[in-house]
Structure formats: C-alpha cells, structure tokens
Design a protein around this motif. Structure first.
Motif, PDB file in Angstrom:
ATOM      1  N   LEU A 180      20.333  -7.215 -10.782  1.00 16.87           N
ATOM      2  CA  LEU A 180      20.441  -7.938 -12.040  1.00 16.87           C
ATOM      3  C   LEU A 180      19.805  -9.308 -11.895  1.00 16.87           C
ATOM      4  CD1 LEU A 180      21.703  -8.423 -14.910  1.00 16.87           C
ATOM      5  CD2 LEU A 180      23.678  -9.352 -13.688  1.00 16.87           C
ATOM      6  N   ASN A 182      19.126 -12.838 -13.856  1.00 17.45           N
ATOM      7  CA  ASN A 182      19.659 -13.565 -15.008  1.00 17.45           C
ATOM      8  C   ASN A 182      18.903 -14.863 -15.292  1.00 17.45           C
ATOM      9  OD1 ASN A 182      21.016 -14.379 -12.495  1.00 17.45           O
ATOM     10  ND2 ASN A 182      22.124 -15.838 -13.786  1.00 17.45           N
ATOM     11  N   ASP A 318      19.948 -17.837 -19.063  1.00 14.73           N
ATOM     12  CA  ASP A 318      21.017 -17.108 -18.402  1.00 14.73           C
ATOM     13  C   ASP A 318      21.937 -16.495 -19.450  1.00 14.73           C
ATOM     14  OD1 ASP A 318      23.155 -16.193 -16.906  1.00 14.73           O
ATOM     15  OD2 ASP A 318      23.258 -17.962 -15.632  1.00 14.73           O
ATOM     16  N   THR A 320      24.451 -14.503 -18.877  1.00 13.95           N
ATOM     17  CA  THR A 320      25.715 -14.020 -18.317  1.00 13.95           C
ATOM     18  C   THR A 320      26.946 -14.586 -19.020  1.00 13.95           C
ATOM     19  OG1 THR A 320      25.675 -15.750 -16.611  1.00 13.95           O
ATOM     20  CG2 THR A 320      24.694 -13.631 -16.046  1.00 13.95           C
ATOM     21  N   PHE A 325      27.330  -9.424 -22.587  1.00 15.06           N
ATOM     22  CA  PHE A 325      27.165  -9.309 -21.139  1.00 15.06           C
ATOM     23  C   PHE A 325      28.522  -9.111 -20.468  1.00 15.06           C
ATOM     24  CE2 PHE A 325      27.119 -10.872 -16.835  1.00 15.06           C
ATOM     25  CZ  PHE A 325      25.978 -10.288 -16.311  1.00 15.06           C
ATOM     26  N   GLU A 329      29.248  -5.952 -18.215  1.00 14.09           N
ATOM     27  CA  GLU A 329      29.088  -6.349 -16.808  1.00 14.09           C
ATOM     28  C   GLU A 329      29.641  -5.342 -15.800  1.00 14.09           C
ATOM     29  OE1 GLU A 329      29.525 -10.341 -14.039  1.00 14.09           O
ATOM     30  OE2 GLU A 329      30.702 -10.191 -15.896  1.00 14.09           O
ATOM     31  N   ARG A 335      24.008  -8.959  -8.745  1.00 10.20           N
ATOM     32  CA  ARG A 335      23.095 -10.017  -9.163  1.00 10.20           C
ATOM     33  C   ARG A 335      22.096 -10.328  -8.050  1.00 10.20           C
ATOM     34  NH1 ARG A 335      26.394 -14.377 -12.921  1.00 10.20           N
ATOM     35  NH2 ARG A 335      27.815 -12.873 -13.910  1.00 10.20           N
ATOM     36  N   LYS A 338      17.414 -15.410  -9.886  1.00 10.59           N
ATOM     37  CA  LYS A 338      16.419 -15.625 -10.931  1.00 10.59           C
ATOM     38  C   LYS A 338      15.031 -15.477 -10.320  1.00 10.59           C
ATOM     39  CE  LYS A 338      19.584 -18.864 -13.187  1.00 10.59           C
ATOM     40  NZ  LYS A 338      19.801 -20.271 -13.660  1.00 10.59           N
ATOM     41  N   VAL A 357      18.466  -9.804 -19.919  1.00 14.39           N
ATOM     42  CA  VAL A 357      18.514  -9.771 -18.459  1.00 14.39           C
ATOM     43  C   VAL A 357      17.401  -8.833 -17.988  1.00 14.39           C
ATOM     44  CG1 VAL A 357      20.983 -10.254 -18.287  1.00 14.39           C
ATOM     45  CG2 VAL A 357      20.197  -7.875 -18.433  1.00 14.39           C
TER      46      VAL A 357
END
Length: 395
Positions: A180, A182, A318, A320, A325, A329, A335, A338, A357
């Motif tokens: 993931l 973000n 972001d 999240t 999300f 999740e 995660r 980035k 995402v």
C-alpha cells in the motif's frame, strides 16, 4: 515458481496471464493511438454486462474507458490503470517487446510491469465481480497518455465526479510490489530555450553562447537539487525524502566553428509538497534570470530565456485518514510508504475529489527498462487482493 504451480494457488491466474499476453500485443507506446486496446477492453466489459463509457480525447485518436459493475446509486471503488507504455527498441531486447515471453518465473514484455499486469488482473477478476451482487459499484478506469503527463486521467476524474453518486476511493494499480502506497510526488516538466547571439567562433568573446548559458542554468538547477537534499523539506516516508530537480534532454549548436545562438533543454521538478511546487519553480526561474540575463543582454540586448511548461501532474496526498480508507483498511496490504514516481492518484484527488492509494503488482525498478518483466507471483498476489475486495464489496 512455474505458472502451473501458481495456478494451483489462484484459480484465475492462467486467465490473467492470457489477458496479459493479449494486452502486451497492442503496441500502445504513447505516440500511437490506443483506440484498438480501448475497443478490446470495451468489448470485454460489455460482454460481462458492465455499464461502459468510452471518453475520446479532442483529436479522437486517443480514448479513456470507464466500466461500472454494480449499482450506480451507491458510493464505489475505482480500479485505475493506464493503457500506454514507454518506447521499446526491439534491437535492445532479448525478445520482441510486444510478444510476451515467459522465462522461468517471469513474464517479459513492454508494459508487463507498468502497468498492463494490473489491467490483466482486473480483467481476470472482473467475471467474479460481475457474477455476484455487489453492494457497491466497482469502476474499472483505463486511461491514455499517463506516461507523457497523465493527460487522459483528468477526463476520467471529472466524469466520475459528475456522477449522481461519485466513487469514494481510487486504487491506482501502479507497480508497488503489492504494498500500500499512501503518497506520491508531483512533477513539473519545463522546457527552457536560451536565445543568445551567434557568429563565427573566432569572435566568441563578442557573442552570447547559448550552449554555455544553458549549461550554467543546468548547473543552477543541479545546485537547487542539492539544496533540497541538504535543507528539505523532508518526508521520510518517501523513497527519496525530498524534492529533486533533474535536466533530462538537451539540444544546441550546429557546427564546431559557430558560436551557438540557441540551445534548449528539458528539466523536471519532483515535489513532495504540491502547494510549494509552482512557487519553487517560479523562484528558480527568478534566480536564473537575475543571475544571467543582465550579462547576456549587455552583449546582446535581444538575448533572452524562454520557459514553457511541458506538462505537470499533482502529487497524491495521504488518503489514510478518510472514512472509506478506514472501512476498507482491514483488507488492504501492508503499507510501503510513499513513492517518488508519478501516478494518476493526484489527478483523481484534484480533479475528482476522490482520495487515492497505490496498490499494484510488479516492481517500479523494472518499469521503463529494457527486458521489462513482472514476477508471476506478483500477479497471484494481486488476484488474491482482488478476491478480498470482491468479498468486501458484497457485504
């Protein structure tokens, strides 16, 4: 592992590989039309009973596709991929880049990783989504010209935003090794043309050498990058935790005995702070012109520096913290921080108001390379994730 072993782990893996073979056979290098692959996708999703919309660009030579499975009156999820690929020189490849080849546990071909592998997985999973009763709609979105500046995605984002009930989260299938992501940097690509004053090179002290001044601008751009590296701002979640600048293409001069009167080059600014990107670019331009224009114009009053934005795309924020999300999740992969590469996630946010995402198969380190490949295991992981998404959307 071999594909046969992988097929035992996921029942539709062979279908994903078959779809990927078909997709790679379309040479969708950005300079060409993508209408053939869009028609291929349109036919496939229409046969599943999806609500399909084709969104042509102004020239009619390119198009996006949006296919909805599930009800239109509930907020849904976007699965987003781009259809174009970067150029591939067959002479440099071990095999035809547009004829997918399996070698061991890897599938080779232009776009296998970036990002037709994700599109193939979405196609392989689509019949499962279509056969059940989704409580939320799933939007399969495939764009044109991502590789040359995310040119197609704004039309998709605006289309989705105009719906009576827009989607509430976008999953961008760029290669993230199924982690993931973000956050993603934004980018501004700028073309600079230095207009000097030329003539016979024996009189060079009396001229404004456009190549030399271009090199001085490039040096200032490089120094700006070093300043970002020293001073930030920083975000340690990014793979490169600060903004960067880089000159990428240059052209100037016509002969060894002529002082060049013109030189042009392209450079990029990749930013972690979307709001600061344009401000930083204008500050760089102002610094360059203050340092160089006076001495250029002292010799040649008409000397100048032209700046033209080639393209830009926004950073992806972001997501999240958004409610969708948080609800989804539990089924999302671990995660992975980035990334510094670009995607259409920021476009969905800015133009569509859709938090985004990145989750996709393959490694970005294989993207844009000779003998690009994707690990078969990555396709299997993507399909397993899409199974979880299917279950979640039917609750």
């Amino acid at each position: 592992m071999h594909a046969s072993a992988q097929s035992q782990q996921h029942p539709v893996l062979d279908y994903a590989i078959s779809h990927l073979t078909d997709l790679i056979a379309f040479d969708t290098t950005s300079k060409y039309s993508n209408l053939a692959i869009i028609e291929h996708l349109r036919s496939f999703f229409a046969d599943l009973g999806a609500d399909v919309s084709v969104l042509p660009n102004a020239s009619g030579e390119k198009a996006n596709l949006v296919a909805r499975i599930g009800p239109a009156d509930a907020p849904g999820i976007v699965l987003s991929g781009h259809t174009d690929v970067v150029p591939a020189d067959p002479k440099q490849w071990q095999s035809n880049p547009f004829d997918m080849q399996k070698r061991g546990s890897r599938l080779f071909g232009r776009g296998t990783c970036d990002m037709k592998g994700f599109v193939a997985c979405a196609m392989a999973a689509a019949p499962v989504f279509a056969e059940g009763k989704l409580k939320r709609p799933l939007y399969f979105c495939f764009s044109h010209d991502e590789e040359v500046g995310c040119l197609g995605a704004p039309a998709i984002a605006k289309y989705l935003a105009s719906l009576d009930v827009p989607p509430e989260l976008a999953i961008i299938g760029e290669p993230s090794e199924m982690q993931l992501i973000n956050g993603q940097k934004g980018k501004i690509a700028m073309e600079v043309t230095v207009h000097g004053d030329g003539g016979h090179s024996s009189f060079s002290p009396q001229h404004v050498n456009a190549v030399e001044y271009a090199s001085r601008i490039i040096a200032m751009i490089g120094e700006r990058s070093k300043r970002y590296e020293r001073e930030g701002p920083f975000d340690q979640d990014f793979s490169v935790p600060h903004a960067t600048t880089l000159a990428t293409i240059i052209n100037g001069g016509v002969a060894t005995n002529i002082t060049p009167d013109a030189c042009n080059f392209i450079f990029e600014l990749r930013s972690i702070d979307q709001d600061a990107a344009q401000t930083d670019m204008q500050a760089l331009i102002a610094d360059v012109e203050a340092a160089l224009l006076p001495e250029m114009q002292a010799l040649a009053p008409k000397a100048r520096i032209d700046w033209e934005e080639v393209f830009s795309y926004p950073a992806m924020g972001d997501a999240t913290g958004c409610e969708t999300f948080k609800k989804i999740e539990p089924i999302l992969p671990a995660r992975g921080g980035k990334v510094s590469y670009g995607s259409e996630g920021g476009v969905f946010e800015i133009y569509g108001g859709i938090p985004s995402v990145i989750i996709g198969p393959g490694s970005i380190r294989q993207a844009h390379k000779v003998d690009e490949f994707i690990e078969i295991e990555q396709l299997s992981q993507c399909l397993t994730f899409l199974d979880s998404l299917d279950t979640w959307m039917k609750r």
